[in-house]
Design an enzyme around this catalytic site. Structure first.
Site, PDB file in Angstrom:
ATOM      1  N   ASP A  53       0.826  -1.209   0.000  1.00 44.52           N
ATOM      2  CA  ASP A  53       0.000   0.000   0.000  1.00 44.52           C
ATOM      3  C   ASP A  53       0.862   1.262   0.000  1.00 44.52           C
ATOM      4  OD1 ASP A  53      -1.337  -2.283   1.081  1.00 44.52           O
ATOM      5  OD2 ASP A  53      -2.894  -1.009   1.929  1.00 44.52           O
ATOM      6  N   HIS A  96      -1.122   4.482  -0.541  1.00 44.16           N
ATOM      7  CA  HIS A  96      -2.163   5.342   0.026  1.00 44.16           C
ATOM      8  C   HIS A  96      -1.901   6.844  -0.107  1.00 44.16           C
ATOM      9  CE1 HIS A  96      -5.221   2.736   1.598  1.00 44.16           C
ATOM     10  NE2 HIS A  96      -4.324   1.953   2.174  1.00 44.16           N
ATOM     11  N   ASP A 143      -4.146  -0.382  -3.326  1.00 40.01           N
ATOM     12  CA  ASP A 143      -4.301   0.728  -2.376  1.00 40.01           C
ATOM     13  C   ASP A 143      -3.290   1.834  -2.671  1.00 40.01           C
ATOM     14  OD1 ASP A 143      -6.343  -0.720  -1.286  1.00 40.01           O
ATOM     15  OD2 ASP A 143      -5.625  -0.619   0.773  1.00 40.01           O
ATOM     16  N   ASP A 157      -6.417   7.107  -1.579  1.00 44.07           N
ATOM     17  CA  ASP A 157      -7.156   7.294  -0.321  1.00 44.07           C
ATOM     18  C   ASP A 157      -6.219   7.524   0.856  1.00 44.07           C
ATOM     19  OD1 ASP A 157      -9.719   7.200  -1.336  1.00 44.07           O
ATOM     20  OD2 ASP A 157      -9.999   5.067  -0.975  1.00 44.07           O
ATOM     21  N   ARG A 158      -6.789   8.147   1.887  1.00 46.69           N
ATOM     22  CA  ARG A 158      -6.062   8.485   3.112  1.00 46.69           C
ATOM     23  C   ARG A 158      -5.078   9.629   2.857  1.00 46.69           C
ATOM     24  NH1 ARG A 158      -8.101   6.170   7.962  1.00 46.69           N
ATOM     25  NH2 ARG A 158      -8.594   3.976   7.627  1.00 46.69           N
ATOM     26  N   ASN A 163      -8.511  -2.986  -2.231  1.00 50.15           N
ATOM     27  CA  ASN A 163      -9.883  -2.692  -1.806  1.00 50.15           C
ATOM     28  C   ASN A 163     -10.179  -1.200  -1.823  1.00 50.15           C
ATOM     29  OD1 ASN A 163      -8.110  -2.701   0.637  1.00 50.15           O
ATOM     30  ND2 ASN A 163      -9.974  -2.041   1.658  1.00 50.15           N
ATOM     31  N   HIS A 164      -9.138  -0.352  -1.919  1.00 48.54           N
ATOM     32  CA  HIS A 164      -9.365   1.095  -2.007  1.00 48.54           C
ATOM     33  C   HIS A 164      -9.457   1.594  -3.440  1.00 48.54           C
ATOM     34  CE1 HIS A 164      -9.397   2.907   2.051  1.00 48.54           C
ATOM     35  NE2 HIS A 164      -8.888   1.735   2.377  1.00 48.54           N
ATOM     36  N   HIS A 214      -3.715  -8.363  -3.294  1.00 46.15           N
ATOM     37  CA  HIS A 214      -3.753  -7.311  -2.275  1.00 46.15           C
ATOM     38  C   HIS A 214      -4.143  -7.821  -0.891  1.00 46.15           C
ATOM     39  CE1 HIS A 214      -4.169  -3.415  -0.431  1.00 46.15           C
ATOM     40  NE2 HIS A 214      -5.368  -3.756  -0.012  1.00 46.15           N
ATOM     41  N   ARG A 226     -12.843  -7.319   9.344  1.00 41.29           N
ATOM     42  CA  ARG A 226     -13.227  -6.165   8.537  1.00 41.29           C
ATOM     43  C   ARG A 226     -14.710  -6.152   8.171  1.00 41.29           C
ATOM     44  NH1 ARG A 226      -8.449  -3.877   6.347  1.00 41.29           N
ATOM     45  NH2 ARG A 226      -6.617  -5.193   6.647  1.00 41.29           N
ATOM     46  N   HIS A 277      -2.340  -4.764   2.450  1.00 42.70           N
ATOM     47  CA  HIS A 277      -3.652  -4.611   3.091  1.00 42.70           C
ATOM     48  C   HIS A 277      -3.615  -4.278   4.586  1.00 42.70           C
ATOM     49  CE1 HIS A 277      -7.952  -5.016   2.941  1.00 42.70           C
ATOM     50  NE2 HIS A 277      -8.036  -6.214   3.486  1.00 42.70           N
TER      51      HIS A 277
END
Length: 552
Positions: free
Chosen positions: A297, A299, A326, A329-330, A358-359, A407, A455, A482
C-alpha cells in the site's frame, strides 16, 4: 456526534520532520523480527470485574486509550480499551470508543460487534448507534446505516451532525439506485464518449510538460497516439513526476487521454498477470542480480513513493515494480501517486505492474478522500474515468511461477486454481463475496481454518489454507499487503505468507516503517525497510467530505 468520549481533535500535523533511513534484511532476519501474527488477536476473555478497584482501573485505562486515539495511535488505543474492558466488560462508552478505533483501522466487522455490545449494555447510548452506522456505511450497507442514524436522531433530535450524516446516507442510497439503473440499461461507459480533443490547452497559461517533443498542443492525432501503451515518452513521464513533486498537475487533457488508454489496456488483460524476472540487472544497480521489486500500500503518500524511487531507481524494463493495490485514499497526494504509476505503465508496460486493492473502489474513494481530491484538483468526469480504470485492474500476479501476489488474501474455497483467478470477470465494483472479494479483502490468521473477517468483508485464513492453495497451484509463497505492519512487513504462516506495506508513518500518525521486497531468480525475498520523509503541509484525508468526516 463525530467526536466520542475521547474528545478526538482530528489528525495530527501533516508535516513529519525525521528524514528517511533504510535498512535491508534477509529472510532469516525477517523471520526473527518482532510483531504479532495478527494485529487484533481474538484471545481468551479475561474478567477482572470482581476486582474491588475494577471501575477505577477501567477509567484509567480508558483515559490512556483516549489519549492514544487523539494522537492517531489507533492500535495502542485498541490495546488500552481492551484492557479497560477486562475490568468493565459491559461499559458502553469503552465499547463505543474501541469501535471508533476499529473503524479508524478499517476493522468494520469488529466495530459492529463492539457497537452492538454497547447497545445491548445501554440502548439509550446514541454514540453506539453512531459507530454502528459508520461501520455499516463503510461496508456499503447504506440502508442499515440509515436505520442506525435514524435512531441517533431519535435519541438526539437536536444533533445537527447526526441529521447531516443521515442526509448523506439517504443521498448515497439514491446514487446507488441511480447507478444500478444505468447499469441495467447497459449504457456506454464515459470512456466511450468522452473526447479529450474538446479540452483546450492555452500555451500561455499552461506551464507543465507536454508529451510532444516540440511542445505542440494542437496536433490532436499525434498527441493521442503517444498515449498508446509503450509510446509515451519517458522524458514526459519524468518531467511530470517532477511537476507533481512541486504540487502541480499535468493538463487535464493529458490526464483524460492517459485514463482512457489505461482503461482499454487493462481491459485487455486477464485477472492474473504473469511476471518474468528481467534478464539484465537494473541500470541503476548493475552489480545486483536481476530482480522484481514488490511494494505494498502507498495510500496517496506521494513523497514516500518518490523516496522508494530514490532508493531503488525509477521503474524501467530492467527495474520493474509491482505495486500491490491501495494506491489512493487516506493520503492527500493520491492523484499524484496514481498518475505517476499510470504514466510509467503507458511509457513501458513491462516496467510497472499494478494490482487492484480494496481502495480502488467507489465506496472507499467516497469515504477516504480520493473522490474529493480528484474533484478538487480535476473534475467529476475525470473521477468517473479513474473508476473505470480501477474496475479493470488485474486482481493478482505470479512471479516466475512461484510467488503469488494479491492485495488482500487467499480464497477460502478449497481447490481454487490459478486459472479460476485468471478468469474472474472484472469491469465492476467488487461483490460482497466470492473470489474477487476474498482477493481484495481477506487477511491471514495464525490458527488453522477460516474465520469471519475482522473487517466485515472476506475471511481470515489460516496457515493450512495457505499451504493448501500454494501446494495445489505449485507455488512457493504468498505476498499480500492490506495491513499496516510496524516494521513495514511481516513473515508468517511458517514463511509461506508475507505482508508488505509501503506507506511509512501511515496517516502521519502510526509511526510504522515502510518496506519493499526484491525477488531475484532464487525467489527468496530480500526486504528493504525505510522511514517516512517530509511532505507539504496537507493533512491526510484533507479532501474527505460528508461521510468521509466519520473516518478522518
Amino acid at each position: 456526534m463525530a467526536d466520542d468520549d475521547s474528545k478526538e481533535s482530528g489528525t495530527p500535523s501533516a508535516t513529519p520532520t525525521n528524514e528517511s533511513q533504510s535498512t535491508t534484511e534477509t529472510p532469516a532476519a525477517a523471520a526473527s523480527q518482532p510483531g504479532s501474527n495478527d494485529d487484533f488477536p481474538i484471545s481468551e476473555v479475561i474478567d477482572y470485574s470482581k476486582d474491588e478497584n475494577a471501575e477505577a482501573t477501567s477509567l484509567q485505562l480508558k483515559a490512556v486509550g483516549n489519549e492514544e486515539l487523539i494522537k492517531g495511535h489507533y492500535l495502542q488505543a485498541i490495546k488500552y480499551y481492551s484492557e479497560a474492558l477486562e475490568y468493565t466488560p459491559t461499559n458502553a462508552i469503552v465499547l463505543s470508543n474501541r469501535a471508533q478505533a476499529y473503524i479508524k483501522v478499517e476493522n468494520y466487522g469488529l466495530a459492529l460487534l463492539d457497537a452492538e455490545a454497547a447497545i445491548q449494555s445501554d440502548a439509550s447510548y446514541a454514540k453506539a448507534y453512531y459507530r454502528k452506522a459508520s461501520a455499516h456505511f463503510a461496508l456499503h450497507k447504506y440502508k442499515a446505516a440509515r436505520k442506525d442514524f435514524r435512531q441517533v436522531c431519535k435519541l438526539k433530535p437536536k444533533d445537527r451532525d447526526a441529521r447531516a450524516k443521515l442526509k448523506e446516507v439517504e443521498k448515497a442510497i439514491k446514487e446507488d439506485l441511480f447507478a444500478k439503473a444505468i447499469e441495467a440499461e447497459h449504457l456506454a461507459p464515459l470512456s466511450a464518449t468522452y473526447d479529450p480533443n474538446n479540452i483546450h490547452i492555452d500555451p500561455a497559461s499552461y506551464e507543465g510538460p507536454t508529451p510532444m517533443a516540440d511542445g505542440n498542443t494542437r496536433d490532436m492525432e499525434a498527441e493521442a497516439a503517444l498515449f498508446e501503451p509503450g509510446k509515451l515518452p519517458r522524458e514526459f513521464v519524468l518531467a511530470a513526476v517532477e511537476h507533481f513533486k512541486n504540487q502541480k498537475l499535468i493538463h487535464k487533457r493529458y490526464v483524460a487521454r492517459l485514463l482512457i488508454s489505461c482503461k482499454t489496456y487493462f481491459e485487455s488483460l486477464s485477472s492474473l498477470m504473469e511476471i518474468a524476472i528481467p534478464a539484465s540487472a537494473p541500470e541503476n544497480d548493475p552489480d545486483a542480480p536481476p530482480r522484481v521489486t514488490v511494494c505494498g500500500d502507498t495510500h496517496g503518500q506521494y513523497y514516500d513513493v518518490l523516496n522508494i524511487f530514490k532508493q531503488n531507481g525509477y521503474p524501467s524494463a530492467t527495474n520493474p515494480y509491482l505495486f500491490n493495490g491501495d494506491f489512493v485514499d487516506r493520503g492527500s497526494f493520491s492523484v499524484e501517486v496514481i498518475l505517476t504509476f499510470l504514466l510509467f505503465k503507458m511509457s513501458d508496460p513491462s516496467c510497472i505492474y499494478l494490482t487492484r486493492g480494496n481502495h480502488e473502489t467507489k465506496n472507499m474513494n467516497r469515504i477516504y478522500g480520493f473522490e474529493g481530491e480528484v474533484k478538487a484538483k480535476l473534475d467529476d468526469q475525470i473521477f468517473q474515468l479513474f473508476l473505470e480504470v480501477f474496475c479493470h485492474l488485474p486482481l493478482a500476479a505470479v512471479i516466475e511461477n512461484g510467488i503469488f501476489i494479491t492485495h488482500g488474501g487467499l480464497p477460502v474455497t478449497p481447490g481454487v486454481t490459478l486459472d479460476d483467478i485468471r478468469k474472474i470477470p472484472r469491469g465492476c465494483e467488487p461483490p460482497e463475496s466470492g473470489l474477487m472479494s476474498d482477493l481484495l479483502w481477506s487477511d491471514p490468521q495464525p490458527f488453522p481454518g477460516k474465520s469471519p473477517s475482522k473487517r466485515g468483508v472476506g475471511f481470515s485464513f489460516g496457515p493450512d489454507i495457505t499451504e493448501a492453495f500454494l501446494s495445489h497451484n505449485n507455488l512457493k509463497t504468498l505476498v499480500r499487503s492490506h495491513e499496516v505492519k510496524e516494521e513495514g512487513y511481516l513473515v508468517e504462516h511458517g514463511g509461506k505468507t508475507i505482508t508488505v506495506f509501503s506507506a511509512p508513518n501511515y496517516c502521519d500518525s502510526m509511526g510504522n516503517k515502510g518496506a519493499f521486497i526484491h525477488f531475484d531468480a532464487s525467489l527468496e525475498p530480500k526486504f528493504t525497510k525505510y522511514e517516512h520523509v517530509p511532505h507539504p503541509d496537507v493533512r491526510p484525508m484533507a479532501y474527505a467530505a460528508g461521510m468521509g468526516g466519520l473516518f478522518a
